[in-house]
Write an enzyme that holds these catalytic residues in place. Structure first.
Site, PDB file in Angstrom:
ATOM      1  N   ILE A 186      27.803  33.420  41.224  1.00  0.00           N
ATOM      2  CA  ILE A 186      26.952  33.351  42.414  1.00  0.00           C
ATOM      3  C   ILE A 186      25.559  34.126  42.343  1.00  0.00           C
ATOM      4  O   ILE A 186      24.347  33.724  42.596  1.00  0.00           O
ATOM      5  CB  ILE A 186      27.605  33.579  43.678  1.00  0.00           C
TER       6      ILE A 186
ATOM      7  N   ASP B 185      24.202  45.091  37.106  1.00  0.00           N
ATOM      8  CA  ASP B 185      25.355  44.472  36.711  1.00  0.00           C
ATOM      9  C   ASP B 185      26.144  45.297  35.549  1.00  0.00           C
ATOM     10  O   ASP B 185      25.490  45.707  34.707  1.00  0.00           O
ATOM     11  CB  ASP B 185      25.158  42.956  36.226  1.00  0.00           C
TER      12      ASP B 185
ATOM     13  N   ASP C 276      27.276  50.344  36.525  1.00  0.00           N
ATOM     14  CA  ASP C 276      28.480  50.223  37.180  1.00  0.00           C
ATOM     15  C   ASP C 276      28.450  50.835  38.764  1.00  0.00           C
ATOM     16  O   ASP C 276      28.019  52.120  38.652  1.00  0.00           O
ATOM     17  CB  ASP C 276      29.561  50.867  36.427  1.00  0.00           C
TER      18      ASP C 276
ATOM     19  N   THR D  72      33.876  37.079  51.330  1.00  0.00           N
ATOM     20  CA  THR D  72      34.608  35.851  51.289  1.00  0.00           C
ATOM     21  C   THR D  72      35.248  35.407  52.761  1.00  0.00           C
ATOM     22  O   THR D  72      35.798  36.199  53.432  1.00  0.00           O
ATOM     23  CB  THR D  72      35.766  35.900  50.270  1.00  0.00           C
ATOM     24  N   ASP D  73      35.731  34.022  52.794  1.00  0.00           N
ATOM     25  CA  ASP D  73      36.698  33.670  53.791  1.00  0.00           C
ATOM     26  C   ASP D  73      38.033  34.059  53.734  1.00  0.00           C
ATOM     27  O   ASP D  73      38.618  33.805  54.574  1.00  0.00           O
ATOM     28  CB  ASP D  73      36.354  31.906  54.031  1.00  0.00           C
ATOM     29  N   GLU D  74      38.420  34.663  52.423  1.00  0.00           N
ATOM     30  CA  GLU D  74      39.790  34.884  52.280  1.00  0.00           C
ATOM     31  C   GLU D  74      40.234  36.118  53.019  1.00  0.00           C
ATOM     32  O   GLU D  74      41.375  36.364  53.168  1.00  0.00           O
ATOM     33  CB  GLU D  74      39.783  35.011  50.602  1.00  0.00           C
TER      34      GLU D  74
ATOM     35  N   TYR E  61      43.081  40.814  46.193  1.00  0.00           N
ATOM     36  CA  TYR E  61      41.472  40.487  46.138  1.00  0.00           C
ATOM     37  C   TYR E  61      40.968  40.449  47.573  1.00  0.00           C
ATOM     38  O   TYR E  61      40.085  41.125  47.876  1.00  0.00           O
ATOM     39  CB  TYR E  61      41.391  38.963  45.504  1.00  0.00           C
TER      40      TYR E  61
ATOM     41  N   LYS F 223      38.330  42.821  49.815  1.00  0.00           N
ATOM     42  CA  LYS F 223      37.089  42.471  50.445  1.00  0.00           C
ATOM     43  C   LYS F 223      37.099  42.797  51.792  1.00  0.00           C
ATOM     44  O   LYS F 223      35.866  43.058  52.413  1.00  0.00           O
ATOM     45  CB  LYS F 223      37.001  40.777  50.075  1.00  0.00           C
TER      46      LYS F 223
ATOM     47  N   LYS G 253      38.062  29.658  36.852  1.00  0.00           N
ATOM     48  CA  LYS G 253      38.522  29.173  38.039  1.00  0.00           C
ATOM     49  C   LYS G 253      38.559  27.730  37.877  1.00  0.00           C
ATOM     50  O   LYS G 253      38.176  27.048  37.107  1.00  0.00           O
ATOM     51  CB  LYS G 253      37.002  29.413  38.889  1.00  0.00           C
TER      52      LYS G 253
ATOM     53  N   TYR H  33      18.684  43.197  24.859  1.00  0.00           N
ATOM     54  CA  TYR H  33      18.179  44.256  25.510  1.00  0.00           C
ATOM     55  C   TYR H  33      18.409  45.623  24.589  1.00  0.00           C
ATOM     56  O   TYR H  33      17.976  46.677  25.092  1.00  0.00           O
ATOM     57  CB  TYR H  33      18.842  44.397  26.745  1.00  0.00           C
TER      58      TYR H  33
END
Ligand SMILES: NC(=O)c1ccc[n+]([C@@H]2O[C@H](COP(=O)([O-])OP(=O)(O)OC[C@H]3O[C@@H](n4cnc5c(N)ncnc54)[C@H](O)[C@@H]3O)[C@@H](O)[C@H]2O)c1
Length: 347
Positions: free
Chosen positions: A12, A33, A59, A130-132, A155, A159, A194, A346
């Site tokens: 995303i 990232d 990190d 997330t909706d989770e 997970y 979150k 996934k 890089y």
């Protein structure tokens, strides 16, 4: 404006980074990232040389590094997506999720707080969730912004915890924040562990399609570019201290989804109808598996005018086309070659 996007090399995050870099030439977008297995800079080759874009490898659990980074760049806004994101991995290694999703988020909050010292005018911390966190629905009902948290997997618990910390920093320190809780995303650049990209890859290769349990688990699916557009909107126009649920009003049982995917793949690959469905196999269920998620996204629709721009059939067709046209990306990810890209580009 200096905007920090965390986790921008992920699925995303890469769509969010591309959208912001292309839409706001007057912003500077910093993509932070750690390039875990899920981070892939090949997702962003089209914007990597833009003058308003900088990639930083780092990190969010490294406190000194994060503090120094905020002092150096004085980020006006943070859009925080970096996370360990795969439920199955959270079952085998919950601590990795506590470290990144909970502690990493709190480090970012501390750094944001310390650099702005309560002078938050025009600043914003946006936490992408997330909706989770809401747990599982029965056969009816939808998650709204006031649904109680009831996470069932390590997970979703991590979150949920990070959401609580963001809200608590808003209440306790007056930090301006927004949170969004989104349903399952699908689309280009999705890591093939996934469901949808894994099955596309398996269908191409005539490998089995492992469906958990009886296949009746139900999810609400949203095309990733619609999520990125919602994030842009919430970041700019959302109200401080608010949560926005983002979803597609688009529920599918896993089995029906896989059948639709098989039909579309048969057509695109020129296979006889029903050929790919023969690859479906049922496997032992995941522990703590939530039966159904479904999002009520009325609030973001009414307040910010957002709604999904594509139907599931259209989005799925676009996604399959992307994977078929980008077999090199897919084989680079499945072979692990993508991990050498950072070094080549890089270093
Ligand atoms: N994928 C979905 O369907 C979905 C739905 C709703 C919300 N979300 C949330 O959106 C966010 C992004 O999800 P995604 O699917 O793109 O995940 P992803 O796993 O594809 O990407 C996560 C990114 O974070 C980076 N990262 C991980 N640990 C890090 C660390 N310690 N420091 C810096 N970077 C680190 C990874 O390298 C990767 O690039 C997550 O917070 C997730 O909880 C995802």
């Amino acid at each position: 404006m200096n905007i920090l996007v965390t986790g921008g090399a992920g699925f995303i995050g890469s769509h969010v980074v591309r959208r912001l870099v292309n839409t706001y030439p007057n912003y500077h977008i910093f993509n932070l990232d750690a390039l875990t297995y899920a981070g892939n800079l090949e997702n962003l080759t089209d914007v990597e040389s833009a003058s308003n874009y900088t990639f930083i490898k780092g990190d969010i659990t490294d406190v000194d590094f994060i503090d120094a980074l905020f002092v150096e760049h004085k980020f006006d806004g943070v859009i925080h997506l970096a996370a360990e994101s795969h439920v199955d991995r959270s079952i085998t290694d919950p601590m990795a999720f506590v470290k990144t999703n909970v502690m990493g988020t709190v480090h970012l909050l501390n750094a944001f707080k310390s650099v702005w010292q309560d002078n938050y005018k025009g600043k914003r911390f946006y936490h992408v969730s997330t909706d989770e966190v809401y747990g599982s629905l029965g056969k009816t009902g939808l998650f709204t912004e006031t649904t109680s948290y009831d996470p069932n997997s390590p997970y979703s618990a991590s979150k949920a915890s990070s959401d609580h910390f963001v809200r608590a920093y808003g209440e306790t320190y007056g930090m301006p924040y927004v949170i969004s809780n989104c349903s399952n995303n699908y689309g280009p650049n999705h890591f093939p562990e996934k469901l949808i990209p894994l099955f596309i890859n398996n269908i191409i290769q005539n490998k089995p399609l492992p469906v958990y349990g009886d296949g009746n688990y139900t999810r609400d699916w949203l095309f990733v570019e619609d999520h990125a557009r919602a994030i842009d909107l919430v970041f700019h126009d959302g109200n401080n201290g608010e949560t926005y649920n983002i979803g597609g009003f688009n529920e599918w049982t896993n089995l029906n989804l896989v059948k639709l995917l098989c039909q579309q793949m048969d057509e695109k690959l020129g296979r006889p109808t029903g050929e790919s469905e023969k690859l479906i196999t049922y496997v032992k269920d995941r522990p703590g598996h939530d039966l159904r998620y479904a999002i009520d996204s009325t609030k973001i629709n009414k307040e910010l005018g957002w709604k999904p721009s594509v139907t599931f059939e259209e989005g799925l067709a676009k996604t399959i086309d992307w994977y078929l046209e980008n077999e090199e990306w897919l084989s680079s990810v499945t072979s692990g070659a993508y991990q050498a890209y950072y070094k080549k580009q890089y270093q």
